[in-house]
Design a protein around this motif. Structure first.
Motif, mmCIF file in Angstrom:
data_model
loop_
_atom_site.group_PDB
_atom_site.id
_atom_site.type_symbol
_atom_site.label_atom_id
_atom_site.label_comp_id
_atom_site.label_asym_id
_atom_site.label_seq_id
_atom_site.Cartn_x
_atom_site.Cartn_y
_atom_site.Cartn_z
ATOM 1 N N GLU A 1 -12.444 -9.598 3.554
ATOM 2 C CA GLU A 1 -11.937 -8.291 3.146
ATOM 3 C C GLU A 1 -12.466 -7.854 1.780
ATOM 4 O O GLU A 1 -12.747 -6.691 1.560
ATOM 5 C CB GLU A 1 -10.410 -8.287 3.116
ATOM 6 N N HIS A 2 -12.596 -8.829 0.859
ATOM 7 C CA HIS A 2 -13.042 -8.483 -0.492
ATOM 8 C C HIS A 2 -14.499 -8.073 -0.539
ATOM 9 O O HIS A 2 -14.924 -7.380 -1.440
ATOM 10 C CB HIS A 2 -12.832 -9.673 -1.431
ATOM 11 N N THR B 1 -15.078 -1.284 3.710
ATOM 12 C CA THR B 1 -13.999 -0.688 4.493
ATOM 13 C C THR B 1 -13.368 -1.752 5.375
ATOM 14 O O THR B 1 -14.085 -2.537 5.992
ATOM 15 C CB THR B 1 -14.573 0.443 5.383
ATOM 16 N N LYS C 1 -8.346 -0.448 3.733
ATOM 17 C CA LYS C 1 -9.131 -0.337 2.512
ATOM 18 C C LYS C 1 -10.326 0.522 2.856
ATOM 19 O O LYS C 1 -10.909 0.366 3.922
ATOM 20 C CB LYS C 1 -9.597 -1.729 2.072
ATOM 21 N N ASN C 2 -10.651 1.471 2.006
ATOM 22 C CA ASN C 2 -11.829 2.284 2.275
ATOM 23 C C ASN C 2 -12.414 2.791 0.965
ATOM 24 O O ASN C 2 -11.787 3.589 0.278
ATOM 25 C CB ASN C 2 -11.477 3.450 3.197
ATOM 26 N N ARG C 3 -13.603 2.315 0.638
ATOM 27 C CA ARG C 3 -14.249 2.781 -0.594
ATOM 28 C C ARG C 3 -14.785 4.191 -0.427
ATOM 29 O O ARG C 3 -15.147 4.837 -1.388
ATOM 30 C CB ARG C 3 -15.410 1.856 -0.961
ATOM 31 N N ALA D 1 -7.361 5.520 2.347
ATOM 32 C CA ALA D 1 -6.785 4.395 3.090
ATOM 33 C C ALA D 1 -5.546 4.911 3.794
ATOM 34 O O ALA D 1 -5.108 6.031 3.539
ATOM 35 C CB ALA D 1 -6.448 3.270 2.133
#
Ligand code: TYD
Ligand code: MG
Length: 452
Positions: free
Chosen positions: A226-227, A231, A250-252, A256
């Motif tokens: 995840e890290h 996304t 998570k979404n850069r 989210a």
């Protein structure tokens, strides 16, 4: 040369320990620590022999990355408006939930729109994937298929082909010959993900990694991955329900908490454009214990039905069973009802359920939950054309929540005509709804049920 000692890694969170233990200090999971070959320590000191990096300042204008749409609206929305080139996406979910099906359909949609797609399956043979494609009616889409688990071969192929999108199903089956442990182990998953993510960034290829989540965390969960990715999407659904929800955690490159709703049918996953209608579809005549919550999932309002059942208990400690909501939240609401409204639930079994297999995590659902509970206990039905929303504080006061207008608009669209909201809510136009604003839970319960 002395053999360096092996390390012990938690397969749930990836924390590294010096010795084995029954419980991981880092994440608290039991029996997840496994022995692994040591990671190479590398040279002692790097020295100043690197190349100079080009630096820019904060004011430098960068063009918004062009996104590729798949045409599957539910998927594009969760991605934040389409696929960003050179991004790495993790799609996690329980085995059998439909990840391979979703990604095969996504690959076909992207391919039909001119994105060069490569689908690498490490779990199924190419013939099996082809059979599924046939069943889903996707055989006309120009998707290139590969069945392989050796990452060296996969990366070589990707480098030669330079697709726009590569799907790796799943990351747990991939292995690197430079890492001395079994596929699926934390070191392999981490190393394989690292190679793929680095490749994605260097070569401008978007990669989607599929990861299995296991309840007991025995196999390396994709949590360590995840890290590394841009996304993280989770594909979830209750067993026995046909609805599946793709949730961005998570979404850069986008918001989210956005969700996409699908229905698993005999012909693959169908998009559900109007989830509210679907989650409310089998509501019959008004029954005690049912309340409709006007919620917000990501950027979209979604109405869900909260159902409660309250029955005399013959157990010393009455049952509290919750599906689709946080059980701690239920305890809190029961305590507030007892302490602030004088409605005790001692000696009563309480069952709480969100209809349709949906999961609700918004605190705004508190009021609908309380209403369903009191309605079930008092055996008084809530009017079928009413929606509720509002956060309950420990004092029993109702707190306004965000996006009141959107909630009312969605409810009005679906034929609801009255709403209960906290005082001081920003109603805007009101959308033709009759909105009753309540300062606290006791006032609401008193007016609605004449109780408390
Ligand atoms: P799959 O995509 O293989 O799950 P995952 O990759 O997450 O392990 O989906 C498997 C399930 O989906 C299986 O139980 C059957 C069901 N399914 C359908 O109901 N309809 C379909 O058209 C397909 C392809 C699968
Ligand atoms: Mg699969």
């Amino acid at each position: 040369m002395a053999k360096s000692p092996s390390v012990f890694t938690c397969s749930a969170c990836g924390a590294v320990h010096k010795k084995w233990a029954g419980r991981c200090d880092a994440c608290g999971a039991w029996n997840t620590i496994v022995e692994e070959a040591p990671l190479s320590t590398g040279p002692k000191s790097l020295g100043l022999k690197g190349r100079l990096l080009p630096l820019t300042d904060l004011a430098t204008q960068e063009a918004e990355p062009p996104r590729a749409g798949s045409g599957m609206e539910e998927l594009d929305r969760v991605l934040g408006g389409g696929l960003v080139p050179a991004s790495a996406i993790l799609v996690g979910g329980d085995p059998g939930i439909g990840k391979s099906t979703l990604l095969l359909q996504a690959a076909a949609s992207f391919a039909r729109r001119g994105v060069k797609c490569l689908y690498i399956s490490g779990e199924e043979a190419a013939a099996q994937v082809r059979m599924r494609a046939q069943r889903l009616g996707l055989t006309d889409a120009p998707v290139a298929l590969g069945a392989e688990t050796n990452l060296r071969d996969i990366l070589t192929t990707l480098d030669a082909e330079r697709p726009g999108l590569a799907i790796i199903d799943s990351i747990q089956t991939m292995w690197l010959d430079t890492v001395d442990s079994a596929p699926g182990s934390v070191s392999q998953v981490r190393a394989a993900a690292h190679e793929l993510v680095t490749f994605a960034k260097r070569r401008g290829v978007a990669v989607i990694l599929v990861g299995h989540v296991t309840k007991d965390g025995q196999i390396a969960g994709p949590r360590v991955v995840e890290h590394m990715v841009d996304t993280v999407l989770y594909f979830e659904g209750e067993r026995g329900h046909q609805f599946r929800i793709l949730r961005a955690v998570k979404n850069r490159f986008g918001p989210a908490d956005e969700i996409g709703v699908f229905e698993m049918t005999g012909a693959g996953l169908q998009q559900v454009a109007n989830p509210s209608a679907l989650f409310l579809s089998d509501r019959d005549t008004p029954a005690p214990g049912s309340a409709v919550f006007a919620g917000i999932e990501g950027t979209r309002p979604v109405l869900t039905e909260i159902q409660a059942l309250v029955a005399p208990s013959n157990l010393g400690t009455p049952r509290r069973t919750v599906v689709g909501l946080d059980s701690g939240r239920l305890s809190t609401i029961l305590a507030v009802l007892e302490a602030r409204c004088g409605i005790p639930f001692a000696g009563l079994d309480v069952f709480l359920n969100v209809a349709g297999g949906m999961r609700v995590s918004e605190p705004a659902a508190d009021l609908a939950v309380a209403a369903a509970l009191v309605s079930a206990r008092e055996d008084v039905a809530i009017p079928p054309d009413m929606v509720l929303f509002g956060e309950i504080s420990l004092s029993g006061a109702l707190r306004p929540v965000t996006q009141t207008e959107n909630r009312l608009k969605e409810a009005s669209k679906l034929g609801f005509s009255q709403a209960v909201a906290p005082s001081r809510s920003k109603l805007g136009q009101g959308e033709g709804m009759r909105v009753r604003q309540m300062p606290d839970l006791a006032a609401f319960v008193g007016e609605m049920f004449g109780a408390g």
